[in-house]
Motif scaffolding. Structure first.
Motif, PDB file in Angstrom:
ATOM      1  N   ALA A   1       0.914  12.351  -1.481  1.00 33.88           N
ATOM      2  CA  ALA A   1       0.165  11.466  -0.584  1.00 33.88           C
ATOM      3  C   ALA A   1       0.905  10.145  -0.448  1.00 33.88           C
ATOM      4  O   ALA A   1       1.778   9.814  -1.257  1.00 33.88           O
ATOM      5  CB  ALA A   1      -1.244  11.225  -1.121  1.00 33.88           C
ATOM      6  N   ILE A   2       0.569   9.385   0.605  1.00 35.18           N
ATOM      7  CA  ILE A   2       1.072   8.038   0.773  1.00 35.18           C
ATOM      8  C   ILE A   2      -0.104   7.073   0.739  1.00 35.18           C
ATOM      9  O   ILE A   2      -1.086   7.253   1.464  1.00 35.18           O
ATOM     10  CB  ILE A   2       1.885   7.874   2.078  1.00 35.18           C
ATOM     11  N   GLU A   3      -0.031   6.090  -0.126  1.00 35.33           N
ATOM     12  CA  GLU A   3      -1.057   5.058  -0.246  1.00 35.33           C
ATOM     13  C   GLU A   3      -0.499   3.771   0.344  1.00 35.33           C
ATOM     14  O   GLU A   3       0.529   3.262  -0.123  1.00 35.33           O
ATOM     15  CB  GLU A   3      -1.435   4.851  -1.710  1.00 35.33           C
ATOM     16  N   VAL A   4      -1.164   3.247   1.376  1.00 40.12           N
ATOM     17  CA  VAL A   4      -0.698   2.044   2.061  1.00 40.12           C
ATOM     18  C   VAL A   4      -1.714   0.929   1.853  1.00 40.12           C
ATOM     19  O   VAL A   4      -2.909   1.115   2.063  1.00 40.12           O
ATOM     20  CB  VAL A   4      -0.521   2.297   3.573  1.00 40.12           C
ATOM     21  N   VAL A   5      -1.215  -0.246   1.424  1.00 36.83           N
ATOM     22  CA  VAL A   5      -2.094  -1.385   1.178  1.00 36.83           C
ATOM     23  C   VAL A   5      -1.517  -2.627   1.841  1.00 36.83           C
ATOM     24  O   VAL A   5      -0.305  -2.733   2.059  1.00 36.83           O
ATOM     25  CB  VAL A   5      -2.271  -1.653  -0.336  1.00 36.83           C
ATOM     26  N   ALA A   6      -2.391  -3.571   2.164  1.00 37.49           N
ATOM     27  CA  ALA A   6      -1.961  -4.870   2.669  1.00 37.49           C
ATOM     28  C   ALA A   6      -1.662  -5.773   1.481  1.00 37.49           C
ATOM     29  O   ALA A   6      -2.504  -5.930   0.590  1.00 37.49           O
ATOM     30  CB  ALA A   6      -3.047  -5.487   3.544  1.00 37.49           C
ATOM     31  N   SER A   7      -0.470  -6.350   1.465  1.00 39.97           N
ATOM     32  CA  SER A   7      -0.078  -7.217   0.354  1.00 39.97           C
ATOM     33  C   SER A   7       0.994  -8.189   0.836  1.00 39.97           C
ATOM     34  O   SER A   7       2.188  -7.887   0.776  1.00 39.97           O
ATOM     35  CB  SER A   7       0.442  -6.393  -0.826  1.00 39.97           C
ATOM     36  N   PRO A   8       0.584  -9.374   1.299  1.00 35.12           N
ATOM     37  CA  PRO A   8       1.569 -10.358   1.773  1.00 35.12           C
ATOM     38  C   PRO A   8       2.550 -10.791   0.690  1.00 35.12           C
ATOM     39  O   PRO A   8       3.663 -11.216   0.992  1.00 35.12           O
ATOM     40  CB  PRO A   8       0.695 -11.538   2.228  1.00 35.12           C
ATOM     41  N   GLN A   9       2.139 -10.672  -0.579  1.00 33.72           N
ATOM     42  CA  GLN A   9       2.992 -11.100  -1.690  1.00 33.72           C
ATOM     43  C   GLN A   9       3.793  -9.957  -2.297  1.00 33.72           C
ATOM     44  O   GLN A   9       4.393 -10.096  -3.358  1.00 33.72           O
ATOM     45  CB  GLN A   9       2.139 -11.759  -2.788  1.00 33.72           C
ATOM     46  N   SER A  10       3.870  -8.831  -1.635  1.00 35.82           N
ATOM     47  CA  SER A  10       4.581  -7.662  -2.153  1.00 35.82           C
ATOM     48  C   SER A  10       6.046  -7.971  -2.445  1.00 35.82           C
ATOM     49  O   SER A  10       6.724  -8.678  -1.689  1.00 35.82           O
ATOM     50  CB  SER A  10       4.513  -6.523  -1.136  1.00 35.82           C
ATOM     51  N   LEU A  11       6.540  -7.387  -3.542  1.00 36.95           N
ATOM     52  CA  LEU A  11       7.956  -7.473  -3.888  1.00 36.95           C
ATOM     53  C   LEU A  11       8.687  -6.166  -3.576  1.00 36.95           C
ATOM     54  O   LEU A  11       9.822  -5.972  -4.007  1.00 36.95           O
ATOM     55  CB  LEU A  11       8.104  -7.819  -5.376  1.00 36.95           C
ATOM     56  N   LEU A  12       8.058  -5.292  -2.822  1.00 44.61           N
ATOM     57  CA  LEU A  12       8.704  -4.049  -2.414  1.00 44.61           C
ATOM     58  C   LEU A  12       9.661  -4.265  -1.248  1.00 44.61           C
ATOM     59  O   LEU A  12      10.449  -3.366  -0.922  1.00 44.61           O
ATOM     60  CB  LEU A  12       7.664  -3.005  -2.002  1.00 44.61           C
TER      61      LEU A  12
ATOM     62  N   ILE B   1      -1.746   0.817  10.769  1.00 43.53           N
ATOM     63  CA  ILE B   1      -0.771   1.436  11.669  1.00 43.53           C
ATOM     64  C   ILE B   1       0.196   2.301  10.872  1.00 43.53           C
ATOM     65  O   ILE B   1       0.488   3.449  11.244  1.00 43.53           O
ATOM     66  CB  ILE B   1      -0.014   0.350  12.458  1.00 43.53           C
ATOM     67  N   VAL B   2       0.711   1.758   9.776  1.00 45.09           N
ATOM     68  CA  VAL B   2       1.676   2.491   8.952  1.00 45.09           C
ATOM     69  C   VAL B   2       1.020   3.721   8.331  1.00 45.09           C
ATOM     70  O   VAL B   2       1.614   4.814   8.313  1.00 45.09           O
ATOM     71  CB  VAL B   2       2.258   1.572   7.861  1.00 45.09           C
ATOM     72  N   LYS B   3      -0.192   3.571   7.842  1.00 41.05           N
ATOM     73  CA  LYS B   3      -0.886   4.691   7.206  1.00 41.05           C
ATOM     74  C   LYS B   3      -1.049   5.854   8.166  1.00 41.05           C
ATOM     75  O   LYS B   3      -0.759   7.015   7.836  1.00 41.05           O
ATOM     76  CB  LYS B   3      -2.253   4.225   6.697  1.00 41.05           C
ATOM     77  N   HIS B   4      -1.506   5.582   9.381  1.00 39.61           N
ATOM     78  CA  HIS B   4      -1.732   6.662  10.346  1.00 39.61           C
ATOM     79  C   HIS B   4      -0.420   7.259  10.834  1.00 39.61           C
ATOM     80  O   HIS B   4      -0.333   8.473  11.096  1.00 39.61           O
ATOM     81  CB  HIS B   4      -2.562   6.143  11.522  1.00 39.61           C
ATOM     82  N   ALA B   5       0.619   6.438  10.936  1.00 39.12           N
ATOM     83  CA  ALA B   5       1.892   6.926  11.464  1.00 39.12           C
ATOM     84  C   ALA B   5       2.625   7.824  10.483  1.00 39.12           C
ATOM     85  O   ALA B   5       3.298   8.785  10.883  1.00 39.12           O
ATOM     86  CB  ALA B   5       2.778   5.741  11.836  1.00 39.12           C
ATOM     87  N   LEU B   6       2.497   7.532   9.197  1.00 37.06           N
ATOM     88  CA  LEU B   6       3.303   8.227   8.196  1.00 37.06           C
ATOM     89  C   LEU B   6       2.527   9.208   7.322  1.00 37.06           C
ATOM     90  O   LEU B   6       3.111   9.874   6.471  1.00 37.06           O
ATOM     91  CB  LEU B   6       3.997   7.200   7.292  1.00 37.06           C
ATOM     92  N   ALA B   7       1.215   9.316   7.527  1.00 37.48           N
ATOM     93  CA  ALA B   7       0.360  10.065   6.606  1.00 37.48           C
ATOM     94  C   ALA B   7       0.789  11.501   6.384  1.00 37.48           C
ATOM     95  O   ALA B   7       0.662  12.039   5.283  1.00 37.48           O
ATOM     96  CB  ALA B   7      -1.090  10.019   7.095  1.00 37.48           C
TER      97      ALA B   7
END
Length: 245
Positions: A28-39, A66-72
């Motif tokens: 699975a792909i888990e997508v989260v909003a994180s403005p402070q992400s270091l990824l 958008i990313v979640k639906h596009a890459l799921a």
């Protein structure tokens, strides 16, 4: 939880770097909003696949959806491949993919050598080495950011190969290796990397090797690093630009 200790430690590390709670879930792909992400760089989308599980961070909730639906429905191997991602999303720029490899004491295959010297990471000879290689090579190596000592090989007084590591969260040692162009192909990268990895393992750290070029990946594999995943960063076009295109 996986029964692979290296993979599990890698997942814990990158989940922490996401900057907000997220879990690696098999297939699975888990997508989260994180403005402070270091990824990824600020404002970008960061994607990390480890095993068959993928996490991704986006700068805001709308982009995350958008990313979640596009890459799921993409498998882990495709999610970190720029080509299928570009087919699904309005990608402006990419960084990577870079493979993520890890090593433990049981799998470590050191290269024996008595030629390695230990110096300070901020020694003037390290500055000289970084100045003698192409700027792109120096940046790719990450050697300027190491927090460990530097492990070097010289010709005369000049350092021609060096390695070290930067302390990352979760007791991870992010390994950096660099050789001058003229010194490559002689196994010196493996020699200096051996010293850096041994130092990290002796300190109870998890050595991490992140690489894009195949020669760097070969050195890691020769030392016993195991590739368990990859990282890709993508910069999306603004919504209005994507619609116009």
């Amino acid at each position: 939880m996986t029964n692979d200790p290296l993979l599990e430690r890698a997942r814990q590390l990158w989940a922490d770097l996401a900057g907000t709670p997220v879990t690696f879930t098999e297939s699975a792909i888990e997508v989260v909003a994180s403005p402070q992400s270091l990824l990824c760089p600020p404002g970008w989308v960061g994607i990390v696949a480890l095993g068959r599980a993928v996490i991704a961070t986006a700068p805001d909730d709308d982009t995350a959806e958008i990313v979640k639906h596009a890459l799921a429905d993409l498998p882990a191997t495709a999610v970190i491949d720029p080509a299928p991602v570009r087919d699904r999303l309005p990608v402006k720029e990419t960084l990577g993919p870079a493979t993520l490899a890890y090593c433990d004491a049981a799998g470590f295959h050191p290269a024996e050598s008595s030629a390695v010297e230990t110096i300070s990471a901020v020694h003037t000879d390290m500055t000289a080495l970084l100045a003698r290689v192409p700027a792109g090579d120096a940046d790719e190596s990450g050697l300027a950011g190491i927090t460990s000592p530097a492990f070097v090989v010289r010709t005369g007084t000049d350092v021609i190969a060096a390695a070290g590591y930067r302390a990352w969260p979760r007791r991870t040692a992010h390994v950096s290796v660099l050789s001058t162009p003229a010194a490559r192909g002689r196994g010196l990268g493996r020699v200096v990397a051996t010293a850096a990895v041994a130092h990290a393992l002796d300190a109870g750290l998890l050595p991490q090797w992140r690489a894009r070029p195949e020669p760097s990946r070969r050195v890691a594999r020769a030392l016993g690093f195991r590739e368990v995943g990859a990282q890709l960063s993508i910069n999306l076009m603004p919504a209005d630009s994507a619609q116009r295109s």
